[in-house]
Write an enzyme that holds these catalytic residues in place. Structure first.
Site, PDB file in Angstrom:
ATOM      1  N   HIS A  87      -2.503   1.242   6.777  1.00 24.17           N
ATOM      2  CA  HIS A  87      -2.917   1.134   5.376  1.00 24.17           C
ATOM      3  C   HIS A  87      -3.147   2.529   4.812  1.00 24.17           C
ATOM      4  CE1 HIS A  87      -4.329  -0.911   1.833  1.00 24.17           C
ATOM      5  NE2 HIS A  87      -5.408  -0.148   1.800  1.00 24.17           N
ATOM      6  N   CYS A 135       0.812  -1.224   0.000  1.00 24.02           N
ATOM      7  CA  CYS A 135       0.000   0.000   0.000  1.00 24.02           C
ATOM      8  C   CYS A 135       0.848   1.278   0.000  1.00 24.02           C
ATOM      9  CB  CYS A 135      -0.969  -0.011   1.173  1.00 24.02           C
ATOM     10  SG  CYS A 135      -0.204   0.085   2.813  1.00 24.02           S
ATOM     11  N   HIS A 180      -5.892   1.822  -4.364  1.00 21.05           N
ATOM     12  CA  HIS A 180      -4.988   1.307  -3.334  1.00 21.05           C
ATOM     13  C   HIS A 180      -4.585  -0.131  -3.652  1.00 21.05           C
ATOM     14  CE1 HIS A 180      -8.102  -0.908  -0.549  1.00 21.05           C
ATOM     15  NE2 HIS A 180      -8.543  -0.881  -1.784  1.00 21.05           N
TER      16      HIS A 180
END
Length: 393
Positions: A353, A305, A365
């Protein structure tokens, strides 16, 4: 992913102005109930329920992602420490050469004294002393040296002191390098352990159970899409109001189903320089859609990420730190309602994240192991999962 499962926050606790109203649908209520504990009681036959398996797998993936960010941080630190240690060792080698040269010059004086039988100055004794200062203190050598000899002694003392200092720094640097390498190994082992446990749980599911999990995930995505649409309508209304105040025109909220461009959003927020960079960043991010999530990866063929968001903004000429923990501090916090295309959306209490916002409540993402870079609602894991929004440039 957090090492301990996060609990939904109460209203008013969100950072950076993000609001946290109560979940309004039965779907998200069901998801919240599944999130109470990773050790829920098993079913009557001793086998975990499907919901419990889903909960445990989600937890393991989040823990793996959290460990991945720790791995990324340890890897970056190890790389920097290795460069520093290598540099210090190189400096020590150069200093040692200079020290040897200074020692050879003093040795030539000692040899000359031996040949001539001269008794002063005793350069040989100086060279054999534990430290130059010890010899000076005991024999006042400098008062008995010629100017040329004094220069040679000064050079020797300087190089010896510098060499000893750099040797100590190099020794400490190598010790630190060992520590960071151990941290790297620990983080890597943690990631592999969590992912292995998740794969083991999923491998035990029947085809029917996997189908039921897919249905639960679909329900979750539908609710996330509904929330994204609500955010899009809110942002469109605010942009329309801003354009009217500035003398511009607007077709009104909800007039387009496509995400607003970074230029349009920046026009409403009065920041055209950000728009130019954001357009470049988003173009790069869209080009990565479909590439696999691989923990620790920074591209170009796969990403985790934070590796994706770092590469995304690098394409726009903006340097971001490697990890989510540092990226969250690399910009200006804004509220979710004020998010603009290009902003970074961070998730979970441990900020493990991140995705890049593209407008209309959607982001790009790299979700988790086994998945691919994709567009998805920022509410993909519920509203309580959103930690903060940061504008990086």
């Amino acid at each position: 992913m957090a090492s301990q499962h996060r609990k939904p926050r109460s209203a008013g606790t969100r950072v950076a102005g993000i609001r946290t109203p109560a979940l309004a649908t039965a779907a998200l209520t069901s998801v919240a109930l599944l999130s109470q504990t990773a050790n829920a009681a098993p079913s009557d036959d001793g086998k975990p329920s499907l919901e419990e398996v889903e909960k445990k797998v989600d937890d393991l993936y989040r823990q793996a992602e959290s460990a991945t960010e720790k791995y990324n941080a340890a890897k970056e630190k190890t790389t920097k420490q290795r460069k520093r240690a290598d540099g210090l060792l190189g400096d020590v080698a150069q200093r040692t050469l200079k020290l040897n040269e200074a020692r050879e010059e003093l040795g030539s004086y000692a040899a000359a004294q031996y040949r001539t039988g001269a008794s002063a100055p005793d350069t040989a004794a100086f060279l054999l002393a534990d430290t130059p200062q010890d010899y000076f203190d005991q024999n006042h050598l400098m008062s008995r040296l010629t100017d040329r000899q004094k220069g040679a002694v000064d050079d020797y003392v300087t190089e010896q002191s510098a060499t000893m200092k750099q040797r100590q720094e190099a020794t400490e640097s190598l010790a630190t390098l060992t520590d960071t390498q151990n941290d790297l190994k620990t983080a890597k082992a943690t990631v592999q352990k969590k992912l292995g446990a998740a794969r083991e749980l999923l491998s035990q599911l029947t085809a029917q159970e996997k189908a039921r999990l897919a249905a639960i995930e679909k329900q979750r995505q539908e609710e996330a899409a509904r929330k994204a649409a609500e955010l899009a309508r809110q942002q469109a209304a605010e942009q329309a109001a801003a354009q009217q105040e500035s003398g511009g025109t607007s077709s009104g909220p909800g007039s387009s189903s496509t995400a607003p461009s970074a230029a349009a959003s920046a026009s409403a927020s009065g920041d055209p320089s950000y728009a130019t960079k954001a357009e470049k960043a988003l173009a790069f991010a869209r080009a990565q859609i479909g590439k696999p999530y691989v923990w620790g990866a920074t591209g170009p063929d796969s990403y985790d990420c934070s590796g994706l968001t770092q590469a995304t903004w690098k394409a726009a000429g903006v340097t971001l730190p490697r990890t989510t923990y540092d990226q969250v501090n690399a910009g200006t916090p804004v509220s979710l309602a004020d998010a603009r295309p290009g902003d970074l959306i961070f998730f979970y209490d441990d900020v493990s994240h991140v995705g890049v916002y593209i407008g209309n409540g959607m982001m790009i993402h790299a979700p988790k192991p086994g998945a691919y870079v994709r567009e998805e609602s920022v509410f993909y894991d519920g509203e309580s999962g959103i930690h903060s929004v940061v504008r990086p440039a």
